[in-house]
Structures are given as structure tokens and as C-alpha cells.
Design an enzyme around this catalytic site. Structure first.
Site, short mmCIF file in Angstrom:
data_model
loop_
_atom_site.label_atom_id
_atom_site.label_comp_id
_atom_site.label_asym_id
_atom_site.label_seq_id
_atom_site.Cartn_x
_atom_site.Cartn_y
_atom_site.Cartn_z
N SER A 55 0.83 -1.21 0.00
CA SER A 55 0.00 0.00 0.00
C SER A 55 0.86 1.26 0.00
O SER A 55 2.02 1.25 0.42
CB SER A 55 -0.90 0.03 1.24
OG SER A 55 -1.63 -1.16 1.33
N1 SAH Z 1 -1.22 -4.77 3.89
C1 SAH Z 1 -0.50 -5.08 2.68
C2 SAH Z 1 -1.32 -4.70 1.46
C3 SAH Z 1 -1.38 -5.84 0.51
S1 SAH Z 1 -2.50 -5.70 -0.82
C4 SAH Z 1 0.86 -4.44 2.69
O1 SAH Z 1 1.16 -3.64 3.58
O2 SAH Z 1 1.68 -4.78 1.82
C5 SAH Z 1 -3.89 -6.61 -0.22
C6 SAH Z 1 -3.65 -8.03 0.18
O3 SAH Z 1 -4.90 -8.57 0.59
C7 SAH Z 1 -3.13 -8.96 -0.92
O4 SAH Z 1 -1.98 -9.59 -0.49
C8 SAH Z 1 -4.28 -9.93 -1.13
O5 SAH Z 1 -3.87 -11.24 -1.48
C9 SAH Z 1 -4.94 -9.93 0.23
N2 SAH Z 1 -6.32 -10.40 0.25
C10 SAH Z 1 -7.31 -10.16 -0.64
N3 SAH Z 1 -8.44 -10.78 -0.26
C11 SAH Z 1 -8.16 -11.45 0.90
C12 SAH Z 1 -8.89 -12.30 1.75
N4 SAH Z 1 -10.17 -12.59 1.53
N5 SAH Z 1 -8.27 -12.81 2.84
C13 SAH Z 1 -6.97 -12.53 3.10
N6 SAH Z 1 -6.21 -11.74 2.32
C14 SAH Z 1 -6.78 -11.20 1.23
#
Ligand code: SAH
Length: 208
Positions: A55
Site C-alpha cells: 500500500s
Molecule cells: N497490507 C498489505 C497490502 C497488501 S494488498 C501491505 O502492507 O503490503 C492486499 C492483500 O490482501 C493482498 O496480499 C491480497 O492477497 C490480500 N487479500 C485479498 N483478499 C483477501 C482475503 N479474503 N483474505 C486474506 N487476504 C486477502
């Protein structure tokens, strides 16, 4: 470099000093691939593979600020571990961080990263975060770092009394709104904040 990023976020309007200190402490270049390290301290989201992103730092700081505003937290759940950066920021600020990811390689990589960087208060789960992580509930806070079309009903129920859920709500790949939901008795009042763009919150564990 993290220190400069914290200064930039302050100029952009983040004013919680504990959050800015956490940003100054966490080496964001350790959460991206070697080719992207030189971009780690600009205020942008970056690709982490599997169509996912780390993010934007401003959004990480903003969500953390909305969570902690006049509300000390001990135990926080994050949905969407991704690179692990948001979890690492939270780990500076609260006692225990629980984080759920649905894509196995991202889960494995984050786990290894936390070990290497010495984060011992982050606990990971490979699962569908729509269901939360009931075993360790209730949480003082829950941060969802993927965009939900609707608020997953299990999540507000895993909050402690007075606990907060911070979640981007809206259509896929368009502007979404940050929502803060607080658990008050049997009520769940909502407050709406910044417009953001997150990758979608998907259902189930990824198959690959
Ligand atoms: N917090 C992360 C942002 C990652 S982007 C950071 O700081 O890098 C969002 C993430 O949410 C992705 O890795 C995606 O695979 C995950 N995601 C999407 N749907 C999800 C779900 N239902 N359960 C768990 N993770 C999920």
C-alpha cells in the site's frame, strides 16, 4: 530514508506522532523486491507480485491513525498481509498483531521477512480473511487492506467493546471510501473518511 518518508507524511497531513515514529522505524525497502528498493521511500503503492501491491505509505499511516485516534490498542487484526509492511508498522505500536493472507507465496514470504527482521509479535494465518481470525478475538482493532464490496459480517463481531474496524469499501479498481466502524453495545456506527484505491478483497484461499 524511513525518516524522510515520515517527514513527507507529516507534510501530507499525518499528525499522530507515534504513527510517524513507526514509519521512521520500519525499513520499507525490505518489503519490496530488490529492483524496487530505490522506489521504496516515495509515497506510492508498488507491485509485490500475484497482482497485489504494497500500500501507499500515506494510506498505511492514515488507516493506522484512524485506528489509534484516542483509542489505545493492544491486539490488532489485519486482513491482507501482502508484503507485511502494514503489519510491521502496527507491530511498533501495539502488543500483538494478527494478520491473515489468502495467497500462499505472499504468506510464506511475509513470514520469512518477519523472522529475518526480528518481529516476534506478528502472527500469521493463511486463510480467507472475510472470516476474520476468531480464535484470537476479540480485537481492539481490525484493519482490512483490500477493498470490500460490502463489509464482511464476521469482522465487526470480532471487535472488543469500543473496538474499531477500518476498511475500504467500494467497487473494484475504482475509488473506495475508508470506513471506520466502532462497536458500541449492540450498535456499529460508521464514519467515512478518505477516498482510496485498494486491490479487491477476494473470497476463499487462492488455489495456485
Ligand atoms: N497490507 C498489505 C497490502 C497488501 S494488498 C501491505 O502492507 O503490503 C492486499 C492483500 O490482501 C493482498 O496480499 C491480497 O492477497 C490480500 N487479500 C485479498 N483478499 C483477501 C482475503 N479474503 N483474505 C486474506 N487476504 C486477502
Amino acid at each position: 530514508m524511513s525518516r524522510e518518508l515520515a517527514e513527507l507524511l507529516k507534510l501530507e497531513g499525518i499528525d499522530n506522532s507515534a504513527v510517524l515514529r513507526a514509519v521512521a522505524m520500519v525499513p520499507r525497502e525490505q518489503f519490496v523486491s530488490p529492483q524496487l528498493k530505490k522506489l521504496a521511500y516515495i509515497d506510492e503503492s508498488l507491485p509485490i507480485g500475484h497482482e497485489q501491491t504494497i500500500s501507499q505509505p500515506f494510506v498505511v499511516a492514515r488507516m493506522t491513525e484512524l485506528l489509534l485516534q484516542q483509542h489505545p490498542c493492544k491486539r490488532v487484526l489485519e486482513i491482507g498481509t501482502g508484503s507485511g509492511y502494514q503489519a510491521a508498522i502496527l507491530a511498533q505500536l501495539v502488543e500483538e498483531v494478527y494478520t491473515v493472507e489468502r495467497i500462499r507465496p505472499l504468506y510464506e514470504q511475509a513470514k520469512q521477512r518477519f523472522q529475518q527482521l526480528g518481529y516476534t509479535n506478528i502472527h500469521l494465518l493463511l486463510a480467507d480473511g472475510n472470516l476474520g481470525w476468531k480464535e484470537h478475538s476479540p480485537y481492539d482493532g481490525i484493519i482490512v487492506t483490500a477493498a470490500a464490496l460490502n463489509i464482511p459480517p464476521a469482522l465487526p463481531l470480532q471487535l472488543a467493546e469500543g473496538g474499531r474496524l477500518i476498511i475500504p469499501v467500494g467497487p473494484h479498481y475504482q475509488l473506495q471510501e475508508l470506513c471506520r466502524i466502532t462497536r458500541h453495545d449492540k450498535q456499529f456506527p460508521q464514519e467515512w473518511y478518505d477516498s482510496v484505491i485498494f486491490v479487491p478483497l477476494r473470497a476463499g484461499i487462492a488455489e495456485d
